[in-house]
Structures are given as structure tokens and as C-alpha cells.
Write an enzyme that holds these catalytic residues in place. Structure first.
Site, PDB file in Angstrom:
ATOM      1  N   GLU A 220     -29.522   1.234 -34.332  1.00 53.40           N
ATOM      2  CA  GLU A 220     -28.881   0.497 -33.292  1.00 53.40           C
ATOM      3  C   GLU A 220     -27.314   1.243 -32.729  1.00 53.40           C
ATOM      4  OE1 GLU A 220     -27.104  -3.750 -31.917  1.00 53.40           O
ATOM      5  OE2 GLU A 220     -27.206  -3.506 -34.037  1.00 53.40           O
TER       6      GLU A 220
ATOM      7  N   CYS B  82     -31.626  -5.997 -33.377  1.00 56.17           N
ATOM      8  CA  CYS B  82     -30.808  -6.433 -34.515  1.00 56.17           C
ATOM      9  C   CYS B  82     -30.841  -8.003 -34.548  1.00 56.17           C
ATOM     10  CB  CYS B  82     -29.345  -5.683 -34.421  1.00 56.17           C
ATOM     11  SG  CYS B  82     -28.326  -6.101 -35.913  1.00 56.17           S
TER      12      CYS B  82
ATOM     13  N   LYS C 239     -30.654  -6.311 -25.286  1.00 55.63           N
ATOM     14  CA  LYS C 239     -30.611  -7.294 -26.078  1.00 55.63           C
ATOM     15  C   LYS C 239     -30.290  -8.855 -25.737  1.00 55.63           C
ATOM     16  CE  LYS C 239     -28.136  -7.715 -30.888  1.00 55.63           C
ATOM     17  NZ  LYS C 239     -27.123  -6.905 -31.485  1.00 55.63           N
TER      18      LYS C 239
END
Length: 291
Positions: A42, A152, A115
Site C-alpha cells: 500500500e 488495507c 479504498k
């Protein structure tokens, strides 16, 4: 179909150019050793700047398409590999996302994933920087299989994994930057890491697919203090949740993991969780809480 995954685990320097150079070098190692789908960690182009709320950090963002995606498109076409590149996206003035670019083996930009779940915790002040994603959960048909990409904090949510798998994803990739608060590591470290590994392995079990988690290493203190100690240990889980391969805690590695996509069909046939889902009874999942 047998496919080798390449997970790029490394420390990050203060220089974005240096980080890009290192990532390309590791990606080339992976490609030369047979990797067909290569995934970065990431926000690999910088240290993890979300340890503080600093307007200067917005200068790290770039457009998509942009210079990094063009570099990886050329790389993918040259080596005939699929690339997943995690980037800090500048969508417009005042509008930024934590985004993954998905590039096919012919160099084409298949699309992006923004995300969806954005954390806000001590030293993980992501809500200051990132607008929640609006792409929804997506899967892409690449030359080497159908893949889903989440990022994540998304890895803690079974809903995201499920919705991606329901689009036919055979592999779920999770570019990650997660570590310990050094002062808390002795008391909480083992349980924190164990939870991180367990929840992702459970996604593999529940969806009968492969899961690949790519994390960074090293201690980063961009704003001083104790900083964060990233725990590495990138891994690939098989379709029954078993660990197929795992990187070290603190070493730079190109983790190469051969997988067999046919096992997705076998697992989903013998453990037919998708068949037995009671979709008629799940309406309340769209509620924040059932009072």
C-alpha cells in the site's frame, strides 16, 4: 491454470523516486522468476504519511492515469505481467483517494479500485487525506485469472470480500501498510498480528478463493516519536485458508507463490457456501445497527 503471484515487500525511504526505483527493480526480479501477477504494498511511493495530519503531504498525490501508471503499463507490456499498483490519487483539487490501479499483461489500464473503508486511529489518520471510495467492490478479468483488489482497512470487512468474490474473483489482493505501535507491541502485538492474519484467512475460507496480503517492513518516523513498526509477513492463503507462503517480519523480499486456479472451482463445489447463502434473509446487513 497455474499462476505465480509476486508480492513485493520492502521498506520505504523518504524519496518517492527512490521508492519507485526499488519497486520496479523488485517487480523485475519477480517477473524474471516467473511471476505473472505482481502486487505492490500500500502507498509504496512514500513512507506512511498518515501518521500525522499535514497539508504538505497532499503533494505526494498524483493523477490516474499519470506518471506511475504509465511507467507500470510499459513494464507490464514489456514483461507480459499483470500489475496491481497502490497509489495516492489526486482526483481533483481537494479530492483524494487511496487507490489501486489494475494493469493487464498487455499494458492496458483495466481500471481502479478506491479504498472503501477509511480508518482514523492514532498514527493512522487516513480520514484527513482520503475520500471514501465510490467505485464499489470490483473484480477484473486479467490474462491470468479474475482478480479482486481491496486495500488495507478493507481487509477487516467480510462484506467487501464477499461482494468481490460474488463477481467471480478467484484471488483477492490486499495491498497493506500495517504495523505495531512500538510501545504497545509487547502487550498487544501478538494478538494484533494474529487477528490480521486470521480475518484474511477467513475470507479465503468463506469465499473459496485465494487471498494475497502485501505489507511493508521497517520502522518509519516521518513525524518523530516512536513511529510505526511495520510487521511485514506478507502472505498468500489457499482456498481453504491455509498459509501457502509467508514472508519474514523484517526482510525485503519478493515472495513468489505458485497457485492453481482450478482449486477455486473444486473448493467452491465441495464447500458450497455460495449455494447455501440465505440471500432472502440478509436485508438488515445494509443497516448500521439493528436496534
Amino acid at each position: 491454470m497455474k499462476v505465480t503471484l509476486g508480492l513485493l515487500q520492502h521498506a520505504c525511504a523518504a524519496s518517492p523516486a527512490e521508492n519507485l526505483k526499488k519497486t520496479l527493480a523488485l517487480a523485475e526480479q519477480a517477473a524474471k522468476k516467473g511471476a505473472k501477477i505482481i502486487c505492490t504494498q500500500e502507498l509504496f511511493r512514500s513512507q506512511y504519511f498518515c501518521q500525522s495530519e499535514d497539508y504538505r503531504s497532499f503533494a505526494l498525490a498524483e493523477t490516474i492515469p499519470g506518471p506511475t501508471t504509465r511507467t507500470f503499463q510499459a513494464f507490464a507490456k514489456r514483461h507480459r505481467v499483470v500489475i496491481i499498483a497502490s497509489l495516492f490519487e489526486k482526483r481533483a483539487s481537494g479530492l483524494y483517494h487511496n487507490t489501486a490501479a489494475i494493469i493487464d499483461a498487455d499494458g492496458s489500464l483495466l481500471g481502479i479500485y478506491r479504498k472503501m473503508h477509511i480508518p482514523d486511529d492514532p498514527l493512522y489518520y487516513e480520514k484527513f487525506y482520503f475520500t471514501p471510495g465510490d467505485t464499489g467492490f470490483k473484480a477484473w478479468q486479467t490474462k491470468y485469472g479474475k482478480i479482486g483488489v481491496l486495500i488495507c482497512w478493507d481487509q477487516w470487512y467480510p462484506e467487501g470480500a464477499r461482494l468481490t468474490a460474488l463477481q467471480g474473483a478467484e484471488i483477492l489482493f490486499y495491498p497493506t501498510a500495517i504495523g505495531w505501535h512500538p510501545a504497545e507491541k509487547k502487550e498487544y502485538g501478538a494478538n494484533q498480528y494474529g487477528a490480521w492474519e486470521t480475518i484474511q484467512r477467513s475470507h479465503a475460507v468463506a469465499n473459496g478463493c485465494y487471498v494475497a496480503a502485501i505489507n511493508r517492513i521497517g520502522v518509519e518516523r516521518p513525524v518523530g516519536g516512536d513511529g510505526l513498526e511495520f510487521w511485514g509477513q506478507s502472505f498468500v492463503a489457499g482456498t481453504s485458508g491455509q498459509i501457502l507462503a509467508q514472508a519474514s517480519v523484517n526482510k525485503e523480499e519478493v515472495l513468489l507463490v505458485p497457485i492453481e486456479l482450478g482449486k477455486v472451482d473444486v473448493t467452491r463445489t465441495h464447500w458450497p457456501f455460495l449455494r447455501d447463502r440465505r440471500i432472502d434473509a440478509y436485508g438488515d446487513l445494509s443497516k448500521r445497527f439493528i436496534d
